[in-house]
Design an enzyme around this catalytic site. Structure first.
Site, mmCIF file in Angstrom:
data_model
loop_
_atom_site.group_PDB
_atom_site.id
_atom_site.type_symbol
_atom_site.label_atom_id
_atom_site.label_comp_id
_atom_site.label_asym_id
_atom_site.label_seq_id
_atom_site.Cartn_x
_atom_site.Cartn_y
_atom_site.Cartn_z
ATOM 1 C CB SER A 261 -15.614 -28.389 -38.013
ATOM 2 O OG SER A 261 -16.842 -27.775 -37.738
ATOM 3 C CE LYS A 265 -18.671 -30.536 -33.069
ATOM 4 N NZ LYS A 265 -18.719 -29.148 -32.858
ATOM 5 C CD1 TRP A 352 -22.162 -23.677 -35.824
ATOM 6 C CD2 TRP A 352 -23.919 -22.607 -34.955
ATOM 7 N NE1 TRP A 352 -23.167 -24.598 -35.640
ATOM 8 C CE2 TRP A 352 -24.253 -23.965 -35.113
ATOM 9 C CE3 TRP A 352 -24.875 -21.732 -34.438
ATOM 10 C CZ2 TRP A 352 -25.500 -24.480 -34.767
ATOM 11 C CZ3 TRP A 352 -26.120 -22.251 -34.080
ATOM 12 C CH2 TRP A 352 -26.416 -23.608 -34.246
ATOM 13 C CG HIS A 402 -16.597 -23.304 -39.586
ATOM 14 N ND1 HIS A 402 -16.219 -23.585 -38.300
ATOM 15 C CD2 HIS A 402 -17.003 -24.485 -40.127
ATOM 16 C CE1 HIS A 402 -16.403 -24.870 -38.065
ATOM 17 N NE2 HIS A 402 -16.870 -25.433 -39.155
HETATM 18 C C1 GCU Z 1 -22.233 -27.850 -37.913
HETATM 19 C C2 GCU Z 1 -22.293 -28.241 -36.450
HETATM 20 C C3 GCU Z 1 -20.986 -27.971 -35.735
HETATM 21 C C4 GCU Z 1 -19.838 -28.603 -36.485
HETATM 22 C C5 GCU Z 1 -19.866 -28.148 -37.927
HETATM 23 C C6 GCU Z 1 -18.813 -28.813 -38.821
HETATM 24 O O1 GCU Z 1 -22.147 -26.475 -38.030
HETATM 25 O O2 GCU Z 1 -23.352 -27.530 -35.870
HETATM 26 O O3 GCU Z 1 -21.012 -28.479 -34.413
HETATM 27 O O4 GCU Z 1 -18.616 -28.316 -35.857
HETATM 28 O O5 GCU Z 1 -21.113 -28.450 -38.497
HETATM 29 O O6 GCU Z 1 -18.387 -29.912 -38.536
HETATM 30 O O7 GCU Z 1 -18.484 -28.215 -39.846
#
Ligand code: GCU
Length: 421
Positions: A261, A265, A352, A402
């Site tokens: 997540s 990144k 998402w 997720h």
């Molecule tokens: C939120 C955010 C995402 C990210 C996520 C996470 O949903 O919008 O961009 O990847 O958190 O880190 O769990």
């Protein structure tokens, strides 16, 4: 009266700002877009060899992602030091060795320290390591009672007993389902993990974490083209790598940088900027990670910049609701990892993060891998769920939400054994 209507206008504007974002989850509403060709430079020159990729295209892409997406690191640290805080030759039922190492970074007379937890196989040779951040402290990755509890600020998470932004004994082992440590060890892989909050607490505040070490006198926040939190997290993975290169037990071993997540990144950006990482795994990294921004499916650039204004550079906000003006897209971030092995993974219910956008991004990064004679993703047809594609660019979409699951790790370990042994 005038003031009164101004007040009403402001309230109305604030109200619509909050209410206006509705994520698109309908494939037929994905806008038409032109995806930049990774093999054509900004000056429209075609890149035909791996040498010109390395000389011309890679540097200009790195430079754009630096100044306009994640932000530049404002300099080098003055010094680093490593201290083994704790070490045990027998851990995890005697299958592993454990080490907890404090890394201290110094800049302009200020310091920041983080603690890396390492498990290395004890009974078989070390093939390589997975290096990745955890969300809620090293002590959450397994129930080992010896793992030091971080004193750093944490996001609250009632499901694992975190309140008052404080990590405690109550959270120990509570995220073990996300870390298949026994399976890694069995495959000859070590784990190095760090609590990301020790590098920069995940909140909109630039007075804490690593950023202030680099400030000029009176500076309160990074400049517009400088790093946000993701840039900081990515950079500190390289500082962890500095240690792994020095430790006689881990030096010369392949290090695969992993992240889920927001931390996926960071792992991608770390892998793109630091070629010492032998491979990269992006688990459900979504917007600003593996997913194509121009699809505007699920989370968008404007939405992520609004919810997390401190994650990216100030410059990235120029592309809020203006993805068509981005001269790059995230497939080019993936391409920056070439020719090193890359694994992008999605989860079917994680709309998402735009699973299809993550897959297409891997597909569109592949011509760069092919320039190096490596096999990427050769078809733009998404594979079925739970049917991984194992090439130098690998991809799967699994069933479920997720998360990081045992299924994900089974594939990552299999992929690592294919590429690094
Ligand atoms: C939120 C955010 C995402 C990210 C996520 C996470 O949903 O919008 O961009 O990847 O958190 O880190 O769990």
């Amino acid at each position: 009266m005038r003031y009164c209507s101004l007040f009403i206008c402001i309230i109305f504007a604030l109200g619509t700002m909050n209410a206006q974002f509705v994520a698109n989850y309908d494939e037929s509403k994905v806008p038409e877009f032109d995806l930049p060709d990774p093999l054509t430079t900004f000056a429209k020159k075609e890149v035909q060899t791996s040498a010109s990729w390395n000389k011309l295209r890679r540097p200009e892409l790195i430079s754009f992602f630096e100044t306009d997406v994640y932000g530049k690191v404002p300099g080098k640290i003055d010094a680093n030091s490593f201290k083994v805080l704790e070490e045990r030759n027998s851990a995890l039922g005697d299958r592993a060795k454990r080490k907890q190492v404090k890394v201290t970074l110094t800049k302009n007379g200020k310091t920041l320290s983080f603690t890396m937890l390492l498990y290395l196989p004890k009974q078989i040779a070390l093939n390589g390591l997975f290096l990745g951040y955890n969300f809620h402290g090293n002590h959450t990755v397994t129930d080992d009672p010896e793992i030091i509890i971080s004193k750093a600020w944490s996001l609250n998470n009632e499901s694992i007993g975190i309140t008052n932004n404080t990590l405690t004994e109550a959270n120990r082992g509570k995220r073990s389902s996300r870390w298949a440590i026994a399976k890694m060890i069995e495959a000859g892989y070590g784990l190095a993990t760090i609590y990301y909050g020790e590098i920069d607490p995940d909140k909109n505040d630039f007075t804490d974490g690593i950023h202030p070490l680099f400030y000029a006198e009176d500076q309160k926040r990074p400049a517009k083209d400088e790093w946000g939190s993701i840039g900081a997290w990515a950079w500190a993975l390289s500082r962890a790598m500095d240690y792994l290169e020095e430790d006689t037990e881990t030096t010369q071993k392949p290090v695969v940088v992993f992240g889920h997540s927001r931390l996926g990144k960071a792992a991608l950006w770390a892998g793109a900027t630091d070629t010492r990482f032998s491979g990269v795994i992006s688990n459900d990294s979504g917007c600003g990670g593996a997913a194509l921004s121009k699809r505007r499916f699920g989370e968008t650039v404007a939405r992520i910049n609004e919810s997390f204004p401190y994650w990216f550079s100030g410059n990235f906000k120029k592309f809020n609701n203006a993805e068509e003006h981005l001269p790059v897209d995230q497939h080019e971030l993936l391409a920056l990892i070439a020719p090193r092995p890359l694994y992008v993974a999605s989860a079917r219910e994680d709309e998402w993060a735009d699973p299809r956008g993550e897959f297409l991004s891997s597909y569109y990064a592949s011509p760069v891998y092919e320039l190096f004679g490596k096999k990427g993703i050769s078809s733009n047809q998404m594979p079925n769920v739970n049917s991984p594609i194992f090439n130098t660019v690998s991809y799967h979409v699994r069933t479920g939400k997720h998360d990081v699951t045992a299924y994900d790790w089974e594939q990552y370990i299999k992929w690592a054994l294919m590429h690094f042994n």
